[in-house]
Design a protein around this motif. Sequence first.
Motif, PDB file in Angstrom:
ATOM      1  N   LEU A   1       1.060  -4.616  13.325  1.00  0.00           N
ATOM      2  CA  LEU A   1       0.100  -4.540  12.525  1.00  0.00           C
ATOM      3  C   LEU A   1       0.222  -4.070  11.545  1.00  0.00           C
ATOM      4  N   ALA A   2       0.166  -2.541  11.819  1.00  0.00           N
ATOM      5  CA  ALA A   2       0.024  -1.994  10.965  1.00  0.00           C
ATOM      6  C   ALA A   2       1.550  -2.195   9.688  1.00  0.00           C
ATOM      7  N   ARG A   3       2.884  -2.626  10.329  1.00  0.00           N
ATOM      8  CA  ARG A   3       3.629  -2.846   9.615  1.00  0.00           C
ATOM      9  C   ARG A   3       3.699  -4.238   8.440  1.00  0.00           C
TER      10      ARG A   3
ATOM     11  N   LEU B   1       0.227  -5.056   7.588  1.00  0.00           N
ATOM     12  CA  LEU B   1      -0.782  -5.250   6.954  1.00  0.00           C
ATOM     13  C   LEU B   1      -0.045  -4.306   5.692  1.00  0.00           C
ATOM     14  N   ASP B   2       0.620  -3.160   5.894  1.00  0.00           N
ATOM     15  CA  ASP B   2       1.815  -2.408   4.553  1.00  0.00           C
ATOM     16  C   ASP B   2       1.804  -3.705   3.678  1.00  0.00           C
TER      17      ASP B   2
ATOM     18  N   ILE C   1       1.619  -6.835   3.166  1.00  0.00           N
ATOM     19  CA  ILE C   1       0.523  -7.379   2.508  1.00  0.00           C
ATOM     20  C   ILE C   1       0.185  -6.399   1.110  1.00  0.00           C
ATOM     21  N   GLY C   2      -0.660  -5.333   2.124  1.00  0.00           N
ATOM     22  CA  GLY C   2      -0.787  -4.734   0.840  1.00  0.00           C
ATOM     23  C   GLY C   2      -0.011  -3.903  -0.375  1.00  0.00           C
ATOM     24  N   ARG C   3       1.277  -3.893  -0.481  1.00  0.00           N
ATOM     25  CA  ARG C   3       2.257  -3.659  -1.367  1.00  0.00           C
ATOM     26  C   ARG C   3       2.601  -4.986  -2.853  1.00  0.00           C
TER      27      ARG C   3
ATOM     28  N   TRP D   1      -0.191  -6.913  -2.963  1.00  0.00           N
ATOM     29  CA  TRP D   1      -0.793  -6.593  -4.232  1.00  0.00           C
ATOM     30  C   TRP D   1      -1.006  -5.958  -4.506  1.00  0.00           C
ATOM     31  N   GLU D   2      -0.196  -4.465  -5.038  1.00  0.00           N
ATOM     32  CA  GLU D   2      -0.075  -3.541  -5.705  1.00  0.00           C
ATOM     33  C   GLU D   2       1.657  -4.124  -6.835  1.00  0.00           C
TER      34      GLU D   2
ATOM     35  N   ALA E   1      -8.313  -7.113  -4.998  1.00  0.00           N
ATOM     36  CA  ALA E   1      -8.240  -7.017  -3.831  1.00  0.00           C
ATOM     37  C   ALA E   1      -7.371  -5.471  -4.237  1.00  0.00           C
ATOM     38  N   VAL E   2      -7.487  -4.825  -3.236  1.00  0.00           N
ATOM     39  CA  VAL E   2      -6.859  -3.360  -3.134  1.00  0.00           C
ATOM     40  C   VAL E   2      -6.208  -3.494  -2.552  1.00  0.00           C
ATOM     41  N   GLY E   3      -4.846  -3.557  -2.482  1.00  0.00           N
ATOM     42  CA  GLY E   3      -3.728  -3.114  -1.977  1.00  0.00           C
ATOM     43  C   GLY E   3      -3.205  -1.112  -1.279  1.00  0.00           C
ATOM     44  N   ALA E   4      -4.173  -0.685  -2.073  1.00  0.00           N
ATOM     45  CA  ALA E   4      -3.498   0.717  -1.843  1.00  0.00           C
ATOM     46  C   ALA E   4      -4.628   1.500  -0.771  1.00  0.00           C
TER      47      ALA E   4
ATOM     48  N   LEU F   1      -5.526  -1.458   1.967  1.00  0.00           N
ATOM     49  CA  LEU F   1      -4.762  -1.831   2.483  1.00  0.00           C
ATOM     50  C   LEU F   1      -3.490  -0.439   3.240  1.00  0.00           C
ATOM     51  N   GLY F   2      -2.471  -0.547   2.574  1.00  0.00           N
ATOM     52  CA  GLY F   2      -1.680   0.563   2.791  1.00  0.00           C
ATOM     53  C   GLY F   2      -2.529   2.259   3.298  1.00  0.00           C
TER      54      GLY F   2
ATOM     55  N   ALA G   1      -3.242   0.601   7.427  1.00  0.00           N
ATOM     56  CA  ALA G   1      -1.707   0.225   7.653  1.00  0.00           C
ATOM     57  C   ALA G   1      -0.980   1.665   8.273  1.00  0.00           C
TER      58      ALA G   1
END
Lengths: 111, 111
Positions: free
Chosen positions: A80-82, A84-85, A87-89, A91-92, B72-75, B77-78, B81
């Motif tokens: 799950l963590a991977r 989410l990471d 997806i977060g990236r 977005w960035e 959305a704030v990807g940081a 979420l990171g 994660a």
Amino acid sequence: MTAPALPVMCAALGDATRWEILTRLGEGPMSASALARVLPVSRQAIGKHLDVLREVGLVESEQRGREVVHLAVGARLGALARELDRIGRSWETRLLRVKELAERPEPDAVP
Amino acid sequence: MTAPALPVMCAALGDATRWEILTRLGEGPMSASALARVLPVSRQAIGKHLDVLREVGLVESEQRGREVVHLAVGARLGALARELDRIGRSWETRLLRVKELAERPEPDAVP
DNA sequence: GAGATGTGCAATCTTTGAGTTGCACATGGA
DNA sequence: TCCATGTGCAACTCAAAGATTGCACATCTC
């Protein structure tokens, strides 16, 4: 088991009591009754929480004699963590691209 | 903003509609009204979801003329994660230690 | 200025989910 | 064998959360 949808996984983790349970199970295998002795909720409530956690693969259960012991599955949390990471990236990077375009005064029209 | 507790963060992510919203906002800034035009829920419902997401830092809002755009704030979420990954690893290492002890026949009694 | 569009607040409805109690059944140990 | 302990299933209560409607107010545009 196939990986459950993200909202379902997160919903399973979105409860304080379930985190309590997971924390205990992360330290070692325990039965539902043993958890009920430690936590301020009934064994039946804990049983339902264990159902939810097992459903998304965060807990595995094993019959051991008369009782059933449960254990937290770190690998599932890592997966799950991977995700989410990742997806977060994304977005960035999109955010960066938007800012780049905004700062460039005349980026030329698309041909 | 200080990082919210894990269950709260996960609960914010534990809803399908909020994931829809986040997915759109991950592609670029949007107003609540714009989201309501795209998603099958009312603007007010979206507003409440945005409140929840902003509360945990997953969304930032900015007044732009007459409207308020959200992103959305990807940081954030990171960060979540990484924390989940850390916890998952700790479960795994404890599990390994337990298995090691189990396989070693006579590990000496505690003095 | 008038109308369209965007936002905020409040009241309400409905469903879901957490938790409880109660009872029946299985199993390990004295 | 008897009793304590562990588990499973079902019905019920209760509060929170998702969603809706309605209204008031601000602001951009024609």
